[in-house]
Structures are given as structure tokens and as C-alpha cells.
Design a protein around this motif. Sequence first.
Motif, PDB file in Angstrom:
ATOM      1  N   LYS A  88      76.327  20.792 101.857  1.00 13.62           N
ATOM      2  CA  LYS A  88      75.023  20.182 101.568  1.00 13.62           C
ATOM      3  C   LYS A  88      75.098  19.252 100.364  1.00 13.62           C
ATOM      4  CE  LYS A  88      71.737  23.534 103.475  1.00 13.62           C
ATOM      5  NZ  LYS A  88      70.658  24.498 103.148  1.00 13.62           N
ATOM      6  N   SER A 123      74.427  15.293 100.236  1.00 14.44           N
ATOM      7  CA  SER A 123      73.420  14.718  99.338  1.00 14.44           C
ATOM      8  C   SER A 123      74.019  13.601  98.488  1.00 14.44           C
ATOM      9  CB  SER A 123      72.826  15.808  98.439  1.00 14.44           C
ATOM     10  OG  SER A 123      73.787  16.295  97.525  1.00 14.44           O
ATOM     11  N   ILE A 172      67.937  17.282  97.373  1.00 15.22           N
ATOM     12  CA  ILE A 172      68.790  18.156  98.202  1.00 15.22           C
ATOM     13  C   ILE A 172      69.927  18.725  97.357  1.00 15.22           C
ATOM     14  CG2 ILE A 172      70.401  18.209 100.148  1.00 15.22           C
ATOM     15  CD1 ILE A 172      68.637  16.049 101.469  1.00 15.22           C
ATOM     16  N   VAL A 212      64.859  21.555  98.262  1.00 16.42           N
ATOM     17  CA  VAL A 212      64.367  21.760  99.627  1.00 16.42           C
ATOM     18  C   VAL A 212      64.548  23.215 100.044  1.00 16.42           C
ATOM     19  CG1 VAL A 212      64.662  21.096 102.044  1.00 16.42           C
ATOM     20  CG2 VAL A 212      64.849  19.362 100.249  1.00 16.42           C
TER      21      VAL A 212
END
Length: 341
Positions: free
Chosen positions: A119, A123, A318, A323
Motif C-alpha cells: 500500500k 501511495s 493512503i 483511509v
Amino acid sequence: MNALVGIAFVFIGCCSNVIFLELLVTTYPGCGNLVTFAQFLIISIEGFIFTTKFGTVKPEIPVINYCYMVVLFFLVSVVNNYAINFNISMPLHMIFRSGSLIANMILGIIILKKKYTIKKYLSILMISMGICICTIMSAQTVSRESNKHKHYEDEAESDSNEAKDFIIWLIGIGMLTFALFMSARMGIYQEVLYKKHGKHPREALFYSHAIPLAAFVFIGKDIIHHASLFSQSEPVPIPVLGVEVPILWLYMLGNCITQYVCIRAVFFLTTECSSLVVTLVVTLRKFLSLIFSIIYFQNPFTFYHWIGTGMVFGGTLIFLGFVEKVSNAIWPVAKKEEKVE
């Protein structure tokens, strides 16, 4: 409650600081050195009086350890402010500096041998693409500004000026990139330093501004030149005092006061909140400053700039896990059931 007050002062101080800075640089784009010197001087005077008690309080962290951080901090401040003189608009300036997470990640992997999740890498890709889009569109803006003069110049001279403007802009981009990575290196050094000696935000604030004051001697001519230009600006009356002061010096005073409020609030938040919250607050502050700069000062900003900006700030949220935290807060029951199964 203390954290909320700190967050409020970050938004008030930092957002209003951008307004005063833009009022100054739209008049004299090369005044960055004078602005930096004034900020360093005022913060140093305040720290000498209230933090060191006129030099009677010994530092918790040895001064020698501050010297390396100070060199980086001085370079970052001077280069960032001076880059505005190289065809860099304030919106692009703010967007570029919002990509600090990229530099932090790259140097964290290289120096601290850190590892990140998928992730976080995604990002960072979003942030990188967002900055690239904004940078490319700004390059086209620089080109269009140069083309405005084509009706008044012959074709060869116009092409020469366009190429010159573009090269100057590229130098500005190079300066922003350098400052971005130096800022990240400074952050990593601070992290290591605070782990060893503990956090002393007011002390760090003072020494990081006071030690490099002597270095401004090397750019003294530029500082004196712009100080003279400021003194020649339109005088405005001060009702209570009954005197007239050049308007640019009033803007400078506003810039220094708001810079002090901003940086004190950020240093205060580091002792009240996690680094995640501090970074998120600063990022949201940059976004609001960017929006205000575009609307109030009518800086050129296209649809593609908005896409790039959205990717930068979306990628930042992110990266910070914002989130995921929101989704966990909204659907906590579902998450718990998954764990039980």
C-alpha cells in the motif's frame, strides 16, 4: 485539548504565512534570502530570551550534534525560498514540497534499511505521478508565458527567450528536488538524534535557527539589496503610532510572526501527537494553502493540475494509513467478526 489548540495554530499560522510570503514574492521574486534571514533572526532572538534564558540554560542535546542538522536546515530553507526566483509558481512550490514522503521513504530504505507494505509503495507511486503531472503542466505554462511576447519580438529572439525561461525553470525544479531530499535526510537525522537524547522541541527550534545566522554573511549583498527595495515600497500609515511604514516591511513582519506561530505549533504537536497525526495535519495545511493561493492570487491552475494535486494528497493520506483508520472506525464490528472467524 492541547493537541486541538496546536492543530488550530498550525492551520492559522502556516496558512496565513503563505499569504504574506506570496504578497512578498509577487512583488520581488528574489527576496527569498531576506525572508529567510528575517525568520531565522526573529526566532533566534525569541529562543535566546525565553528558551536559553539569555544563554544561562545549557542544552540537553550537545550543540555539536545540532551542527549537522543545522547545515541541512539552512540549505533547505535558503534553497526552497530562492527557488521561487527561477520561474517556480507558488502552487508548484507547495505541491513539490508535499512530496516529502517520497524522499523520506527512499532515504529510509537506503539509510535505515526500512521495509514498507505494498500500500505504501502504491501511495508513493501516486504521489510521484501527481508531482510529475503538475511539473509537466507547469512547464507548459512557462512556455506559454514566454510566447506572449512573440508579437513584439522576431522569431529567433522569441525562441531564444523561451529556451532561456525553460532552462531557468529546470534549474528551479532541480533546486526543489535537492531541498526535498535534504529535508528528508534532516528528518531521519532528527529521528536518530531524538531517540538517543529525547525530544526537546523548543531547544531544537532555537539552535536550528541561531547557529546558521553567521552563514547569511555569504548572501549579505542580496539581503541588503532587497532590504533597500523593501524600504522604497509604498508607505502606509500606522494609526496608533502616527508613522508611515513601507508596506513590504509590514508584509515581512506578518510573514515572520506567522512563521513563528506555525513552526512553534508544529514543534509543539510533535510532543502531543504521534508523528502520523503531525504529518497529516501539515499535509492538510498545505492543501488548504494551495487552494487559497490558486483562488486569491489567481495562479495558473489547469484541470490536469487538479488531477496531479489530488493524486499527491490522496497518495499522502493512503501512505499515512488515514483511509484504513477511517474504515476501521466506520466498520469496527465487521473487522472483529473477520478476526473471530
